[in-house]
Each structure stands twice: as structure tokens, then as C-alpha cells.
Design an enzyme around this catalytic site. Structure first.
Site, PDB file in Angstrom:
ATOM      1  N   HIS A   1      28.105   0.272  -9.478  1.00  0.00           N
ATOM      2  CA  HIS A   1      28.115  -0.129 -10.884  1.00  0.00           C
ATOM      3  C   HIS A   1      27.353   0.868 -11.756  1.00  0.00           C
ATOM      4  CE1 HIS A   1      27.072  -2.354 -14.562  1.00  0.00           C
ATOM      5  NE2 HIS A   1      28.124  -3.138 -14.302  1.00  0.00           N
ATOM      6  N   ASP A   2      26.141   1.242 -11.318  1.00  0.00           N
ATOM      7  CA  ASP A   2      25.312   2.159 -12.097  1.00  0.00           C
ATOM      8  C   ASP A   2      25.366   3.583 -11.544  1.00  0.00           C
ATOM      9  OD1 ASP A   2      24.632  -0.020 -13.574  1.00  0.00           O
ATOM     10  OD2 ASP A   2      22.605  -0.232 -12.766  1.00  0.00           O
ATOM     11  N   THR A   3      26.216   3.818 -10.536  1.00  0.00           N
ATOM     12  CA  THR A   3      26.291   5.139  -9.911  1.00  0.00           C
ATOM     13  C   THR A   3      27.743   5.595  -9.896  1.00  0.00           C
ATOM     14  OG1 THR A   3      26.336   4.041  -7.734  1.00  0.00           O
ATOM     15  CG2 THR A   3      24.183   4.831  -8.528  1.00  0.00           C
TER      16      THR A   3
END
Length: 334
Positions: free
Chosen positions: A181-183
Site C-alpha cells: 500500500h505504502d510501497t
């Protein structure tokens, strides 16, 4: 060290295909991008011996409704706004049949001791988010201290794994870095390769939704584990003589086990340009995974719930799980 499923007990509840299931959701990656990157590109090859579901669809956008569908059988929420839901869920069916369960979430406060689960929307560092752990938001779990203790941290999973006390139904949520999600897909691929390697458990791994909010919301999903047909039974051992397990993630049958290559250069902070180049590169080549062990059956997030219900003869929740198609045709019967 290879970690095996817990041994069967004499009073083990009747089951149809597997003794243990582990459900893992990753985040917001389009199908073609997902299956073009290691280890996802070879999960349907040895050593994983899984099956790639090439016609598996997420239900909607944003994320949270897709997670709830897997445990309540309906699109009971429509947004990512945190809400406590008073409804029956898979836990009710499991407990009625004496099936053990737990929801593990990376970043969840370890050794949380309150009578209720940790109910904040996210931890201060943002790596744990409640919307990806649907059982936390069920009233009957929040209000029952015994049930609340089954919402656990990633560290608790490792302790239960080493102690051989993992439950039969495992809902496992990676943190916001490890789920992509954040990568990005490269970072998540490195994580999955390291996470899966020690296990003989079965898994159901999928991406909750596509990155782009257009099209048919086709997401990459794999079934892995000893219960999956693509994982050949030893000739001297009948299915009923071994502990069987399943995870959802794609894999293929192969007689030459090899470890999928992992891009160790992946970082949490890869630039947008690096990610775009990676996406474009995958768009102009035939993914290895499409050549592996695949199934074209039509499945969706309700299929996970349906498979659990049919495996332990649980009945149903009377929602869209009733008409869903389970993964049963792809599994060994005990």
C-alpha cells in the site's frame, strides 16, 4: 527449519479439504503488474506448488468493503470510514463447530491487554490500519473479551507458530509497507518470498483491489498449500493421512523445485519513476505466471468465505456467501 501445521487431534472437527487456512491480503496492485514480478510470477511453480486464479475479481473500491466481504458475506460497508458493525460473521460459524481462529495483524500493539481490541483507526506510525482487519470492527468481537484476545499482533503470530499453537482459521494482515500500500510490488514481493518460505501451511493470498478504479477489478489471487490439487500427493500417502492446509495464492506444478528470484534492491521509497518503469515493463511481456498452473474459474472475495463454510460444514450467513463459488474443485478431498 520447516514449520508444519498443528497435529490433528482425535476430536478434530470434520473437514472436507483442509485442516488449516491462512488468508493474506495485499493492496492495490493491478493483475498484470502483480503476476509479472517475483516471487508472484512463479508462485504457481515449485517450491510453492500453488494455483493462480486468472479470473478472480475484487468487488469494489475502496479497500474496506473487500475485506468485510471475506468475513461477513456482504458489502456491509461502502467506504474506508471506520465503523463498528453489529452482524454475524465467520467467527460465529467457526465457534459453533469448535473451529479455532485468530486474526493477526502486523503493527497491531503486541501483548494488547484491554478487554476490547485496539480500536484506533491506525497506530501512530500508520503501519497498522483498522480498515484492513475487519474482525476488529465486529460488535460481538469487541464486546467479548475472550474473542477480543484472538485479535493479535504479528509478533504473536511468530510465537504461536514456534509453539505449534496456530489456530485452524488464520486471517493475517501485513502492515502498510509489506502489503504494497505504502510501497510497491517489488517491496511486497521480497516480503512475501521471505514470509512464505518456511511454511507447509496453506494460504489464500490475493490483492484486495486494482490500483486503477476502472475496468473489471481483476486481482491476482493464488491458492497454495498441501490441500491444493497442483501440489501433488506423495504416492505412498493418502490425503486423509496427512495434515492439509490451504492459502490463496497462484502456483504451478513442477518437478524441479527452485526458489523464485527476489529483487533485493526493492525499497519502501522507490521513486514514482522507478515504479512506472516497472509497470510499463510488465505490460509488454507475457508473464511467467500465465504459463504455470492456473485456473480460469470465476471467483471473488465471497469465494474465500464460501470455501471456509463448505470445508467445515458450517452452514452459511445467508448473504452472498450462499451463491458464491468455493475453491473446492481445486482442492484435494480428505
Amino acid at each position: 527449519m520447516t514449520v508444519h501445521s498443528p497435529p490433528l487431534q482425535d476430536n478434530h472437527p470434520p473437514r472436507k479439504w483442509f485442516d488449516t487456512i491462512m488468508i493474506i491480503n495485499l493492496e492495490n496492485i493491478d493483475y498484470g503488474d502483480a503476476i509479472s514480478h517475483p516471487p508472484f510470477s512463479t508462485l504457481n511453480y515449485a517450491p510453492y506448488n500453488g494455483t493462480l486464479l486468472t479470473n478472480y475479481r475484487a468487488l469494489t473500491h475502496p479497500s474496506q468493503p473487500n475485506y468485510f466481504a471475506q468475513v461477513v458475506g456482504d458489502g456491509i460497508v461502502t467506504s474506508d470510514d471506520i465503523a463498528t458493525i453489529n452482524t454475524r460473521c465467520i467467527v460465529d460459524l467457526l465457534e459453533e463447530k469448535g473451529i479455532s481462529w485468530a486474526s493477526y495483524a502486523e503493527g497491531y500493539p503486541d501483548n494488547w491487554s484491554d478487554d476490547k481490541p485496539y480500536l484506533n483507526e491506525h497506530t501512530p506510525n500508520g503501519k497498522y490500519v483498522r480498515r484492513h482487519v475487519p474482525l476488529v470492527s465486529i460488535t460481538s468481537i469487541q464486546e467479548n473479551p475472550e474473542r477480543a484476545r484472538n485479535i493479535k499482533s504479528g509478533e504473536a503470530f511468530q510465537r504461536d507458530l514456534q509453539a505449534g499453537t496456530l489456530p485452524q482459521y488464520i486471517y493475517y494482515t501485513p502492515d502498510q509497507d509489506n502489503n504494497a500500500h505504502d510501497t510497491n510490488i517489488r517491496y511486497a514481493g521480497q516480503y512475501i518470498s521471505e514470509f512464505l518460505y518456511p511454511f507447509s501451511l496453506g494460504f489464500c493470498i490475493d490483492f484486495d483491489e486494482t490500483a486503477f478504479w476502472v475496468g473489471k477489478n481483476r486481482v491476482a489471487t493464488w491458492l497454495l498449500g498441501t490441500a491444493v490439487n497442483s501440489n501433488p500427493l506423495p504416492s505412498h500417502l493418502k490425503s486423509s493421512q496427512r495434515t492439509q492446509s490451504i492459502v490463496s495464492l497462484n502456483s504451478v506444478k513442477s518437478h524441479a523445485p527452485r526458489h523464485p528470484p527476489v529483487d533485493t534492491s526493492a525499497t519502501a521509497n522507490d521513486s514514482g519513476a522507478v515504479q512506472l518503469i516497472s509497470l510499463l515493463g510488465s505490460a509488454f511481456k507475457t508473464p511467467i505466471a500465465e504459463k504455470g498452473y492456473t485456473d480460469k474459474g470465476k471467483f471473488d472475495h465471497f469465494s474465500i468465505l464460501k470455501t471456509v463454510e463448505e470445508n467445515w460444514f458450517l452452514g452459511n450467513l445467508g448473504r452472498k456467501d450462499v451463491t458464491a463459488t468455493s475453491f473446492g474443485a481445486l482442492l484435494h478431498e480428505v
